[in-house]
Design an enzyme around this catalytic site. Structure first.
Site, mmCIF file in Angstrom:
data_model
loop_
_atom_site.group_PDB
_atom_site.id
_atom_site.type_symbol
_atom_site.label_atom_id
_atom_site.label_comp_id
_atom_site.label_asym_id
_atom_site.label_seq_id
_atom_site.Cartn_x
_atom_site.Cartn_y
_atom_site.Cartn_z
ATOM 1 N N ASP A 457 0.618 -1.353 0.157
ATOM 2 C CA ASP A 457 0.204 0.021 -0.006
ATOM 3 C C ASP A 457 0.738 1.691 -0.139
ATOM 4 O O ASP A 457 2.133 1.604 1.117
ATOM 5 C CB ASP A 457 -0.400 0.673 1.176
ATOM 6 C CG ASP A 457 -1.933 1.119 1.024
ATOM 7 O OD1 ASP A 457 -2.432 2.233 0.834
ATOM 8 O OD2 ASP A 457 -3.715 0.771 1.381
ATOM 9 N N ARG A 468 -11.998 2.548 10.996
ATOM 10 C CA ARG A 468 -12.451 0.827 10.895
ATOM 11 C C ARG A 468 -12.211 -0.428 11.016
ATOM 12 O O ARG A 468 -11.623 -0.574 9.781
ATOM 13 C CB ARG A 468 -13.151 1.489 9.718
ATOM 14 C CG ARG A 468 -12.302 2.162 8.429
ATOM 15 C CD ARG A 468 -13.209 2.525 7.892
ATOM 16 N NE ARG A 468 -12.157 2.989 6.545
ATOM 17 C CZ ARG A 468 -11.362 3.841 6.464
ATOM 18 N NH1 ARG A 468 -12.044 5.083 7.408
ATOM 19 N NH2 ARG A 468 -10.906 4.568 4.905
ATOM 20 N N LYS A 481 0.859 2.920 5.525
ATOM 21 C CA LYS A 481 0.644 1.872 5.961
ATOM 22 C C LYS A 481 0.479 0.515 6.290
ATOM 23 O O LYS A 481 -0.236 -0.494 6.784
ATOM 24 C CB LYS A 481 -0.881 1.889 5.239
ATOM 25 C CG LYS A 481 -2.238 3.322 5.352
ATOM 26 C CD LYS A 481 -3.496 2.600 4.195
ATOM 27 C CE LYS A 481 -4.258 4.510 4.661
ATOM 28 N NZ LYS A 481 -4.792 4.222 3.303
ATOM 29 N N ASP A 529 -9.540 0.257 -4.012
ATOM 30 C CA ASP A 529 -10.432 1.646 -3.547
ATOM 31 C C ASP A 529 -10.901 2.091 -4.907
ATOM 32 O O ASP A 529 -11.626 2.523 -5.351
ATOM 33 C CB ASP A 529 -9.593 2.365 -3.104
ATOM 34 C CG ASP A 529 -8.828 2.938 -3.294
ATOM 35 O OD1 ASP A 529 -8.723 2.866 -3.815
ATOM 36 O OD2 ASP A 529 -8.668 4.206 -2.750
ATOM 37 N N CYS A 585 -24.237 20.736 -20.237
ATOM 38 C CA CYS A 585 -25.402 22.069 -20.181
ATOM 39 C C CYS A 585 -26.356 21.816 -18.751
ATOM 40 O O CYS A 585 -26.510 23.393 -18.384
ATOM 41 C CB CYS A 585 -26.367 22.263 -21.193
ATOM 42 S SG CYS A 585 -25.314 21.869 -23.133
#
Length: 1011
Positions: A457, A468, A481, A529, A585
């Site tokens: 990572d 988490r 990490k 991710d 638009c």
């Protein structure tokens, strides 16, 4: 699964919680943190604010109201073996008021296999007391107490939620009856080897405030009839998505104004664009417009006590392929309790006599049943399997059941999401070796050996990551990490071989993750991710023929996909439909939702503080920049050169005052002048060619804003925009609001008069069909006026990359102000900073409970891969939504078969071609083409490598002649203009071929070995 991690500090009051004070000193232990950690985490209090920096991703799942309810809940978790610690970890990370850990047992050798907070030196010590300080580190807002006494009724009254693990049935019933009659919510969780059980009792009347956690739906209205049951028709751009029984309310309805702001009305859907409401016959006539919005209505649900529910159970099915399994396991677990009560032990692993006795006890329990729990016939095979592994304690099963149990704790505390009603059973017997005979003798042999885990990572730890997962601590913020995770895992299991890398896995790191690396692997697990990275890893695993475990989470939703060589399809075989993009638009002139204004604000950020500065920097440092720019299509050359000119000449600031003046004028342009020009082109009473109002349906008529230094939002915008401009030019900024007000009073804003003849495109089709003409003279004029590139050292340019998680950098300040000002222009309800960050930052909501459950399922599939399962039906793809709750498991889809001649092939097959011939020379293109004609009876019509076309039947004769006798690698190097690295052992070629009948046939790719 990974999710791109937010940050917002909120002050937290330091009042003490009550839980620990009720425990006697001889039986309780508590860790007190003497100081606030450097990352801003602090003790929770009764009236604590929510630390959005820590809980940001979870807040997007639960919402602020649910989080506040959770922060007033004291939770008892009894039993600190593998399952208990998993539940405790998730609940503590979640942020309840307090957690008390209860266990009267001591750590044993067998606990070390799944209780990740126990170590060898803890053997013989109380499990709760040893685990308490380590669990307390997870979240300093949650006081964690250990209690080793007896769970008396008086003690239980201190808690709002009680979780029992590793408890006897007698204890469960006794405590369950007390909790049910005293309004205490109860969860019973148990795991036995590859089997798991979960029971919930949240009382005789529980209110669920939000059953599914989804954002309320809304739709624009095109018609409402006057009838005894009025029919609402929505604009046919998108389906309304409502279901019969939903409740809705109305806003902005013209004519039938009685509906505006009405009490929630229950609807009945009639079709994808229509539904009926209440009696509208006495209402005013409908004229036009209106928005209908779903209203989340509280739902009251009732639970039976554990003792009542034993005989009349209600099951939540986890696997539709095992429809009768819950009833069988309901008897099996009762038999296990009876066996343990009789022998003071669990059945021995793979003991035939114990298995036979458990079957007899299950038959006895079943015969005694009088309610719906009674089974017509017991499945002796599954009861025997339960007996054979009841003494087992598997971390993956604990992770899955523990994730679910912790989510039920959160539901009990908050009333957010629908609880499990009331029993859930789960098993993963497919993890057993496919040969039942082998299983009895060699079950654990395959797990021995010198295995290694490699994690990579490239990211650093952010504060929001702490909420988490359980490998990082507050003092790890800003560390890598992978290194931190590897070190934490080594603490849990010193014998594991784990290595942390800091590399992105992609084409730029193929020198690191080369043939040798991938060939040494036994499998890959993804925790990515983004789809591009997933597809890249999928391609690598297909090429190297390695198993891949793909998984992901989105709030309470999670999925697992198993990719097995020569057996299943790959991740890339099927794809989700692309995200619906917002028409240009709509963004530029006709927004009708806050999502539109937030995307517009993000585009503004990129177009003001990043792209122009990057272009100017390239102009100053890259001699070929202008040459490349002039080759761009359409009006792009003029746009880019004009932007560079503005960045380096007209808009170039020399001071903070210049930045403020620029910001004030830009505000005027975007929120006043441009709106006035739009209304000049399309006045509020404009009609279309069909006579309908132009400003109707999705087109909201805007109004210009008038700037005021007394308006906080106006000042927020100026402060953020001026500071960002200053940053991008290397100038000092300022946060002095009073000084800013004074500066603004002296700025003269040019008067604006709307012009005629300004073209404003109404649709993207109109925009695309408009011919963009370049004013060559203007282009040359701008080029001549650009500063000399030799003066590059005079400019201190710094393009700004958007970073949502730093609240001191003005990025989100600008986005929120820019979006909400535009929302005010168009009378769109504004969004607060929290919601704005979610949408503009494209944040993936995340919560520890879902992550734990998904990881458990991934590891179960890994056990099958390690054992070498070869049957498709042994593997399980899984999907879950813990909010509903819903679970679906299915056999992976087999790799689709293709055919040429009589040869079947799948995505796992390929042609193996050795590039170096026996004479030591490399194969030429001519020889390659001949090889396929002679060996495979295939005529190659096109040949490519990556994006490089090496050969085609329509290639000019001269080019073909030049290439035919060149070695294949030389052609690749020549066409791609890239040298082949020394790490490249083989090339991948894609073929288009004709068979002998000159019919086009689909064939596998070619692996062309060169070393």
């Amino acid at each position: 699964m990974s999710s791109s991690p937010l940050s917002k500090k909120r002050r937290v009051s330091g009042s003490e919680t009550k839980t620990g004070s009720h425990c006697s000193s001889s039986n309780s232990v508590r860790t007190e943190l003497s100081h606030t950690p450097a990352n801003g985490m602090a003790k929770n209090g009764n009236d604590a604010e929510i630390d959005e920096g820590l809980y940001s991703r979870q807040l997007y799942v639960l919402g602020h109201d649910a989080m506040k309810r959770m922060q007033s809940s004291n939770v008892l978790i009894s039993g600190l073996r593998g399952l208990g610690v998993e539940i405790a970890k998730n609940v503590i990370l979640g942020g309840v008021k307090s957690v008390t850990l209860h266990d009267q047992g001591v750590a044993e050798w067998k606990d070390l296999s799944s209780q990740f907070y126990l170590r060898e030196e803890d053997l013989g010590k109380n499990r709760a007391e040893v685990s308490q300080p380590r669990l307390a580190e997870l979240n300093s807002y949650v006081p964690v107490t250990a209690f080793t006494g007896t769970l008396t009724n008086e003690y239980l009254t201190k808690f709002q939620v009680v979780v029992l693990t590793n408890s006897s049935l007698d204890e469960q019933i006794c405590i369950g009856d007390f909790c049910h009659s005293n309004g205490i919510k109860l969860i019973v969780a148990d795991t036995r080897g590859l089997f798991g059980q979960l029971f919930c009792d949240f009382g005789e009347e529980m209110t669920v405030f939000d059953t599914n956690g989804e954002q309320p739906l809304s739709a624009m209205i095109s018609m409402i009839t006057k009838d005894s049951a009025g029919v609402v028709t929505c604009l046919d751009e998108t389906r309304h998505g409502f279901e019969s029984g939903d409740s809705v309310t109305f806003t902005e309805v013209q004519g039938m104004t009685e509906l505006n702001g009405c009490e929630p009305i229950e609807i009945k859907t009639l079709g994808p664009y229509t539904f009926s409401i209440c009696d509208t016959s006495s209402f005013s006539d409908y004229v036009r417009g209106g928005i209908v919005t779903q209203v989340k209505m509280p739902k009251k649900i009732a639970f039976k006590s554990l003792s009542s529910s034993m005989a009349e159970p209600e099951f939540l099915l986890t696997d539709f392929a095992k429809f009768d399994r819950p009833g069988q396991l309901h008897m099996g677990f009762q038999a296990l309790h009876a066996f343990e009560k009789k022998h003071s032990r669990l059945p021995k692993p793979w003991s035939q006599s114990d298995a036979d006795e458990l079957v007899a006890l299950a038959e006895e329990a079943n015969a005694a049943q009088t309610g719906s729990a009674k089974q017509e016939q017991l499945d002796q095979t599954i009861i025997k399997k339960l007996s054979c592994m009841a003494a087992g304690d598997l971390a993956p099963i604990n992770a899955f059941i523990g994730g679910l149990a912790a989510q039920e704790v959160m539901k009990a505390c908050t009333g957010k999401f629908m609880p499990i009603m009331q029993w859930l059973y789960f098993d993963a017997v497919e993890c057993l070796p496919e040969s039942w005979l082998i299983a009895k003798n060699n079950l654990f042999i395959c797990f021995l050996g010198e295995g290694e885990v490699i994690v990579t990572d490239m990211d650093t730890i952010e504060k929001s990551n702490l909420n988490r997962q359980f490998l990082f601590r507050p003092w790890d913020v800003t560390k890598m990490k992978s290194e931190t995770a590897a070190a934490a895992v080594k603490l849990m299991n010193p014998s594991v071989r784990i290595t942390g890398h800091q590399n992105r896995v992609g084409s730029d790191t193929e020198k690191v993750y080369d043939d040798e690396f991938f060939e040494s692997l036994d499998g890959v697990t993804n925790a990515l991710d983004n789809v591009d990275a997933r597809m890249y890893m999928d391609r690598r695993c297909v090429y190297y023929r390695k198993p891949l475990l793909e998984s992901g989470t989105l709030g309470t939703k999670g999925n697992v996909q198993v990719v097995i060589p020569f057996l299943t399809e790959s991740y890339s075989s099927s794809q989700d439909p692309p995200e619906k993009s917002i028409p240009i638009c709509t963004l530029k002139n006709f927004p009708n939702a806050i999502e539109h204004t937030l995307q517009w604000a993000r585009d503004e950020f990129e177009g003001l503080f990043k792209q122009p500065v990057e272009n100017a920097l390239q102009y100053l440092t890259d001699p070929k920049f202008v040459e490349r720019t002039l080759k761009l299509p359409g009006a792009q050359p003029l746009e880019v050169v004009e932007a560079v000119y503005k960045s380096l000449v007209t808009d170039y600031p020399h001071s903070w005052e210049d930045c403020v003046a620029w910001a004030r004028n830009h505000w005027q342009c975007q929120y006043n002048n441009n709106i006035r020009q739009l209304l000049h082109n399309f006045p509020p009473d404009q009609l279309t060619t069909s006579g309908a109002p132009f400003w109707s349906g999705p087109k909201r008529c805007p109004h210009p804003l008038e700037f005021s230094t007394n308006n906080d939002l106006h000042m927020d915008y100026i402060m953020a925009a001026a500071n960002l401009l200053a940053q991008s030019y290397g100038l000092p900024g300022s946060t002095e609001r009073s000084a800013l007000t004074k500066l603004l009073q002296d700025i003269k804003v040019p008067e604006f008069i709307p012009k005629s003849g300004v073209k404003i495109h109404v649709s993207d089709q109109e925009l695309q069909s408009a011919n963009a003409s370049i004013d060559d003279s203007r282009l040359e004029e701008l080029k001549a006026q650009l500063p000399s590139t030799e003066a590059a050292s005079q400019f201190k340019l710094c393009p700004i990359d958007f970073e949502k998680d730093d609240d001191t950098n003005f990025h989100m300040d600008f986005i929120v102000a820019a979006s909400n000002l535009r929302a005010e222009n168009y009378d769109i309800p504004p969004a607060d900073r929290h919601k704005s960050k979610l949408i503009a930052g494209k944040i993936i909501p995340a919560i520890a409970t879902t992550t734990a459950a998904v990881v458990g399922l991934v590891c179960l599939e890994m056990l099958k891969i390690i054992q070498g399962h070869t049957k498709l039906e042994s593997y399980k793809n899984g999907f879950m939504n813990l909010a509903l709750p819903f679970f679906a498991f299915s056999e992976p889809i087999a790799a689709p078969k293709h055919k040429y001649y009589e040869i079947d092939w799948t995505l796992w097959d390929r042609f193996e071609v050795k590039g170096i011939q026996s004479n030591g020379e490399e194969m030429t293109l001519r020889q390659f083409l001949d090889y396929f004609k002679n060996e495979h009876k295939l005529e190659i019509t096109m040949l490519s490598q990556g994006v490089s076309m090496l050969y085609s039947f329509f290639m000019p004769a001269a080019k073909l002649k030049e290439r035919l006798d060149l070695p294949m690698t030389e052609i690749v190097t020549k066409v791609s203009k890239k040298k082949l690295g020394k790490h490249v052992k083989a090339l991948v070629f894609e073929l288009c071929c004709n068979d002998e009948t000159e019919e086009d046939v689909e064939v596998p790719y070619v692996r062309y070995t060169i070393r």
